[in-house]
Design a protein around this motif. Structure first.
Motif, PDB file in Angstrom:
ATOM      1  N   ALA A 142       6.706   6.801  -4.802  1.00  0.00           N
ATOM      2  CA  ALA A 142       5.631   7.158  -3.879  1.00  0.00           C
ATOM      3  C   ALA A 142       4.281   6.668  -4.401  1.00  0.00           C
ATOM      4  N   HIS A 143       4.077   6.795  -5.706  1.00  0.00           N
ATOM      5  CA  HIS A 143       2.827   6.319  -6.313  1.00  0.00           C
ATOM      6  C   HIS A 143       2.661   4.817  -6.087  1.00  0.00           C
ATOM      7  N   VAL A 144       3.728   4.058  -6.250  1.00  0.00           N
ATOM      8  CA  VAL A 144       3.666   2.608  -6.034  1.00  0.00           C
ATOM      9  C   VAL A 144       3.323   2.307  -4.575  1.00  0.00           C
ATOM     10  N   LEU A 145       3.954   3.028  -3.643  1.00  0.00           N
ATOM     11  CA  LEU A 145       3.674   2.789  -2.228  1.00  0.00           C
ATOM     12  C   LEU A 145       2.226   3.122  -1.883  1.00  0.00           C
ATOM     13  N   PHE A 146       1.754   4.267  -2.345  1.00  0.00           N
ATOM     14  CA  PHE A 146       0.387   4.685  -2.031  1.00  0.00           C
ATOM     15  C   PHE A 146      -0.659   3.811  -2.722  1.00  0.00           C
ATOM     16  N   GLU A 147      -0.482   3.579  -4.012  1.00  0.00           N
ATOM     17  CA  GLU A 147      -1.540   2.979  -4.820  1.00  0.00           C
ATOM     18  C   GLU A 147      -1.438   1.469  -4.979  1.00  0.00           C
ATOM     19  N   GLN A 148      -0.236   0.901  -4.841  1.00  0.00           N
ATOM     20  CA  GLN A 148      -0.060  -0.530  -5.071  1.00  0.00           C
ATOM     21  C   GLN A 148       0.290  -1.315  -3.810  1.00  0.00           C
ATOM     22  N   LEU A 149       0.986  -0.695  -2.870  1.00  0.00           N
ATOM     23  CA  LEU A 149       1.479  -1.413  -1.701  1.00  0.00           C
ATOM     24  C   LEU A 149       0.753  -1.029  -0.422  1.00  0.00           C
ATOM     25  N   GLY A 150      -0.292  -0.216  -0.525  1.00  0.00           N
ATOM     26  CA  GLY A 150      -1.171   0.035   0.608  1.00  0.00           C
ATOM     27  C   GLY A 150      -0.621   0.945   1.684  1.00  0.00           C
ATOM     28  N   TYR A 151       0.286   1.847   1.349  1.00  0.00           N
ATOM     29  CA  TYR A 151       0.813   2.787   2.355  1.00  0.00           C
ATOM     30  C   TYR A 151      -0.318   3.698   2.819  1.00  0.00           C
ATOM     31  N   GLN A 152      -0.511   3.819   4.145  1.00  0.00           N
ATOM     32  CA  GLN A 152      -1.694   4.474   4.688  1.00  0.00           C
ATOM     33  C   GLN A 152      -1.466   5.896   5.181  1.00  0.00           C
ATOM     34  N   ASP A 153      -0.268   6.252   5.600  1.00  0.00           N
ATOM     35  CA  ASP A 153      -0.038   7.590   6.144  1.00  0.00           C
ATOM     36  C   ASP A 153      -0.125   8.644   5.042  1.00  0.00           C
ATOM     37  N   GLN A 154      -0.244   9.889   5.453  1.00  0.00           N
ATOM     38  CA  GLN A 154      -0.354  10.987   4.494  1.00  0.00           C
ATOM     39  C   GLN A 154       0.974  11.323   3.839  1.00  0.00           C
ATOM     40  N   CYS A 155       2.072  11.081   4.540  1.00  0.00           N
ATOM     41  CA  CYS A 155       3.403  11.493   4.050  1.00  0.00           C
ATOM     42  C   CYS A 155       4.363  10.310   4.078  1.00  0.00           C
ATOM     43  N   ILE A 156       5.131  10.159   2.999  1.00  0.00           N
ATOM     44  CA  ILE A 156       6.207   9.167   2.922  1.00  0.00           C
ATOM     45  C   ILE A 156       7.533   9.894   3.106  1.00  0.00           C
ATOM     46  N   VAL A 157       8.403   9.341   3.945  1.00  0.00           N
ATOM     47  CA  VAL A 157       9.741   9.901   4.156  1.00  0.00           C
ATOM     48  C   VAL A 157      10.756   8.985   3.486  1.00  0.00           C
ATOM     49  N   PHE A 158      11.553   9.565   2.585  1.00  0.00           N
ATOM     50  CA  PHE A 158      12.619   8.826   1.901  1.00  0.00           C
ATOM     51  C   PHE A 158      13.974   9.333   2.386  1.00  0.00           C
ATOM     52  N   ALA A 159      14.850   8.440   2.772  1.00  0.00           N
ATOM     53  CA  ALA A 159      16.235   8.786   3.093  1.00  0.00           C
ATOM     54  C   ALA A 159      17.079   8.532   1.849  1.00  0.00           C
ATOM     55  N   THR A 160      17.791   9.568   1.372  1.00  0.00           N
ATOM     56  CA  THR A 160      18.497   9.492   0.100  1.00  0.00           C
ATOM     57  C   THR A 160      19.881  10.118   0.205  1.00  0.00           C
ATOM     58  N   ARG A 161      20.619  10.057  -0.875  1.00  0.00           N
ATOM     59  CA  ARG A 161      21.931  10.712  -0.946  1.00  0.00           C
ATOM     60  C   ARG A 161      21.798  12.228  -0.936  1.00  0.00           C
TER      61      ARG A 161
END
Length: 268
Positions: free
Chosen positions: A79-98
């Motif tokens: 999540a840190h990489v998405l927010f801080e390095q890859l420019g993710y703009q929304d407030q919440c990230i949704v991950f689909a996992t096992r």
């Protein structure tokens, strides 16, 4: 083929603290053997891989020994990489996992808050086998997917010196040990030698079991926790019935490139 590689210290606001995780963004999934090979080469407790799928991301975690169902610190790192390095703009990230859908919110400053399942453990008899593995007898023992041994004091947790070979022979992926603390609500350590991690520095997924136990014992839903490994890490937790919130900061250590070559040639 070239892949981006990030290494993030999760549950820490400073370098060389918390738990380091590798994060590898992908456009499509590679073979499981290749994902395992990358994780082995990284030689960290976890490597996280994710692929964007519309409004969410598929997320998988690999230790040097194979894939696991849930990992907290590597989720925080991804999540840190998405927010801080890859420019993710929304407030919440949704991950689909096992382990189902996981949600990570950007909190104040650099703190990220993860919404994870609650895994309350059931009482388990303290056996001689467990006592020999730990090198001390806990006051209580519980089991969900992992053992959780409860001791009387923080000092017992800090000085515990378990037999890793015997820990690896126990059921479950890891052994969680925990006790009350004067500075925090509780402290813990986590040992997982069966998956190549003698002691995990900070383990978000263990708090899926720790939080419901301590919330019930202390009769409070907001909890401050500290994992007393050599690197150490503070976790801000909240019990929400069938879910738990686990929050903490993260800091980028490095960014690099993985070079995957199908054929190598050497010219002299």
């Amino acid at each position: 083929m070239k892949l981006e590689l990030y290494q993030v210290d999760a549950f820490s606001s400073r370098l060389f603290g918390g738990n380091p995780a590798a994060v590898v963004p992908l456009f499509e999934w590679l073979s499981d053997d290749l994902l395992s090979g990358i994780a082995q080469e990284n030689n960290l407790s976890e490597t996280a891989f994710f692929v964007k799928r519309g409004e969410y991301y598929e997320l998988r975690w690999f230790t040097p020994c194979g894939e696991v169902d849930l990992c907290g610190h590597a989720t925080l790192a991804a999540a840190h990489v998405l927010f801080e390095q890859l420019g993710y703009q929304d407030q919440c990230i949704v991950f689909a996992t096992r382990s189902g859908r996981l949600f990570v919110d950007r909190d104040q400053g650099c703190v990220l808050s993860m919404d994870f399942p609650s895994w309350p453990a059931k009482p388990f008899q303290v056996t001689e086998r467990v006592q020999r593995a730990l090198g001390a007898r806990p006051d209580e023992l519980y089991f969900y997917q992992d053992f959780m041994a409860v001791f009387e004091s923080e000092e017992q947790i800090r000085t515990l010196s378990p037999d890793m070979e015997r820990i690896a022979e126990l059921d479950g992926l890891s052994m969680i040990v925990t006790a009350p603390s004067e500075e925090y609500d509780f402290v813990s350590r986590v040992f997982a030698p069966s998956v190549g991690i003698p002691e995990d520095p900070v383990t978000g997924s263990a708090h899926c079991t720790l939080v419901p136990y301590w919330a019930d014992r202390l009769n409070k839903s907001e909890l401050r926790a500290y994992q007393v490994s050599k690197r150490g890490g503070e976790l801000l937790c909240r019990h929400m019935g069938d879910r738990v919130k686990i929050a903490g900061p993260a800091v980028l250590y490095l960014k690099g490139t993985i070079y995957l070559e199908h054929e190598e040639s050497c010219h002299t």
